[in-house]
Design a protein around this motif. Structure first.
Motif, PDB file in Angstrom:
ATOM      1  N   THR A  57      38.969  25.211  28.036  1.00 19.92           N
ATOM      2  CA  THR A  57      38.431  26.520  27.669  1.00 19.92           C
ATOM      3  C   THR A  57      39.377  27.650  28.066  1.00 19.92           C
ATOM      4  O   THR A  57      39.535  28.621  27.333  1.00 19.92           O
ATOM      5  CB  THR A  57      37.071  26.753  28.347  1.00 19.92           C
ATOM      6  OG1 THR A  57      37.228  26.651  29.779  1.00 19.92           O
ATOM      7  CG2 THR A  57      36.052  25.723  27.885  1.00 19.92           C
ATOM      8  N   HIS A  58      40.007  27.513  29.249  1.00 21.46           N
ATOM      9  CA  HIS A  58      40.975  28.505  29.727  1.00 21.46           C
ATOM     10  C   HIS A  58      41.696  27.924  30.932  1.00 21.46           C
ATOM     11  O   HIS A  58      41.403  26.803  31.363  1.00 21.46           O
ATOM     12  CB  HIS A  58      40.302  29.837  30.049  1.00 21.46           C
ATOM     13  CG  HIS A  58      39.320  29.792  31.169  1.00 21.46           C
ATOM     14  ND1 HIS A  58      38.116  29.115  31.093  1.00 21.46           N
ATOM     15  CD2 HIS A  58      39.352  30.336  32.428  1.00 21.46           C
ATOM     16  CE1 HIS A  58      37.459  29.247  32.233  1.00 21.46           C
ATOM     17  NE2 HIS A  58      38.192  29.978  33.055  1.00 21.46           N
ATOM     18  N   GLU A  59      42.623  28.685  31.494  1.00 19.06           N
ATOM     19  CA  GLU A  59      43.588  28.123  32.428  1.00 19.06           C
ATOM     20  C   GLU A  59      43.194  28.199  33.901  1.00 19.06           C
ATOM     21  O   GLU A  59      43.940  27.735  34.765  1.00 19.06           O
ATOM     22  CB  GLU A  59      44.940  28.825  32.258  1.00 19.06           C
ATOM     23  CG  GLU A  59      44.973  30.289  32.700  1.00 19.06           C
ATOM     24  CD  GLU A  59      44.613  31.265  31.597  1.00 19.06           C
ATOM     25  OE1 GLU A  59      44.906  32.468  31.735  1.00 19.06           O
ATOM     26  OE2 GLU A  59      44.040  30.817  30.582  1.00 19.06           O
ATOM     27  N   HIS A  60      42.041  28.715  34.242  1.00 23.12           N
ATOM     28  CA  HIS A  60      41.682  28.849  35.657  1.00 23.12           C
ATOM     29  C   HIS A  60      41.490  27.474  36.305  1.00 23.12           C
ATOM     30  O   HIS A  60      41.036  26.524  35.668  1.00 23.12           O
ATOM     31  CB  HIS A  60      40.428  29.709  35.812  1.00 23.12           C
ATOM     32  CG  HIS A  60      40.660  31.139  35.459  1.00 23.12           C
ATOM     33  ND1 HIS A  60      39.649  32.048  35.258  1.00 23.12           N
ATOM     34  CD2 HIS A  60      41.826  31.834  35.266  1.00 23.12           C
ATOM     35  CE1 HIS A  60      40.165  33.223  34.955  1.00 23.12           C
ATOM     36  NE2 HIS A  60      41.480  33.118  34.959  1.00 23.12           N
ATOM     37  N   SER A  61      41.823  27.402  37.591  1.00 17.78           N
ATOM     38  CA  SER A  61      41.925  26.097  38.261  1.00 17.78           C
ATOM     39  C   SER A  61      40.615  25.329  38.277  1.00 17.78           C
ATOM     40  O   SER A  61      40.620  24.099  38.254  1.00 17.78           O
ATOM     41  CB  SER A  61      42.435  26.276  39.697  1.00 17.78           C
ATOM     42  OG  SER A  61      41.535  27.066  40.457  1.00 17.78           O
TER      43      SER A  61
END
Length: 252
Positions: A57-61
């Motif tokens: 969905t997105h790059e956050h850890s």
């Protein structure tokens, strides 16, 4: 045909969901260690050989920390838009580019990446359609985008962010700058905002799962109670994870 949705983790400690239909599955986010994801899959009776790709969905850890190792372990590609992939450090993986709002197929599934509103490069929700049934997975958004809300009413299952209680956020431990970010249009969805979106798109047959509940600014009971009160949906019909390590299997 029945769709099985396995919510292996949901929250700031990590996010990972596996959607299975027939002999085909996709993993949406992999925000835990490879070891933890593998253990949770085993506990849930998930056959790793069915997973054909990992959607991000997105790059956050808390969404990608295990994506590289799981892609290599399962020998499957990572699928996300170009900006998200460029913002990740996944190591050597096979990459399959997707484009926001362009539907692609994965086995029997038609998958559409929808734009969300979050402090990330190009965050997406995913609408997964198969055999006339629809599963919408939408987390990490500070406001409801029109593209996501337009799919809420016709979804058979919606996994929707209900991240924080406004009073708990205001009086909680976060520093002022982080409080402003969480409560902004590029932060997270509150219990009230989640409930109001569900109310605007009411569908009595739709299954509702509240996702990404904050451990600091919310509780499962608070999220369920708020959504039930605003929407009129019976509390017993609103699902979520109850504690760290809890998982859920939802059949559609």
């Amino acid at each position: 045909m029945q769709i099985e949705v396995h919510v292996l983790a949901s929250g700031s400690d990590g996010n990972c969901t596996v959607v299975v239909c027939d002999d085909h599955a996709v993993m949406v986010d992999a925000g835990l260690s490879g070891k933890k994801i593998t253990k949770l899959m085993e506990l849930n009776g998930l056959d790793a050989s069915l997973i054909k790709s990992i959607l991000l969905t997105h790059e956050h850890s808390d969404h990608v920390s295990g994506a590289g190792i799981m892609a290599r372990k399962l020998d499957v590609p990572v699928q996300c838009n170009e900006r998200t992939f460029a913002s990740c450090s996944l190591g050597r993986v096979e990459y399959s580019k997707i484009t926001t709002l362009e539907t692609f197929t994965s086995g029997p599934m038609d998958i559409t990446p929808l734009p969300t509103s979050h402090n990330a490069s190009e965050p997406n929700a995913f609408l997964i359609s198969v055999y006339g049934k629809k599963v919408l997975i939408a987390t990490d958004t500070g406001k409801m985008t029109c593209e996501v809300e337009s799919e809420l009413q016709n979804s058979d299952l919606v996994i929707l962010e209900s991240n924080y209680d406004k009073h708990m956020l205001a009086t909680g431990p976060y520093p002022p700058m982080l409080k402003r970010l969480v409560g902004s249009d590029i932060g997270h969805l509150s219990n009230v905002d989640c409930a109001e979106s569900l109310s605007r798109t009411m569908n009595a047959k739709r299954k509702v799962f509240l996702a990404h509940i904050s451990r600091n600014n919310n509780t499962p009971d608070t999220a369920r109670e708020t959504v039930a009160e605003i929407t009129g949906i019976r509390r017993s019909k609103i699902d979520c994870l109850e504690f760290k390590g809890d998982t859920r299997i939802i059949r559609v």
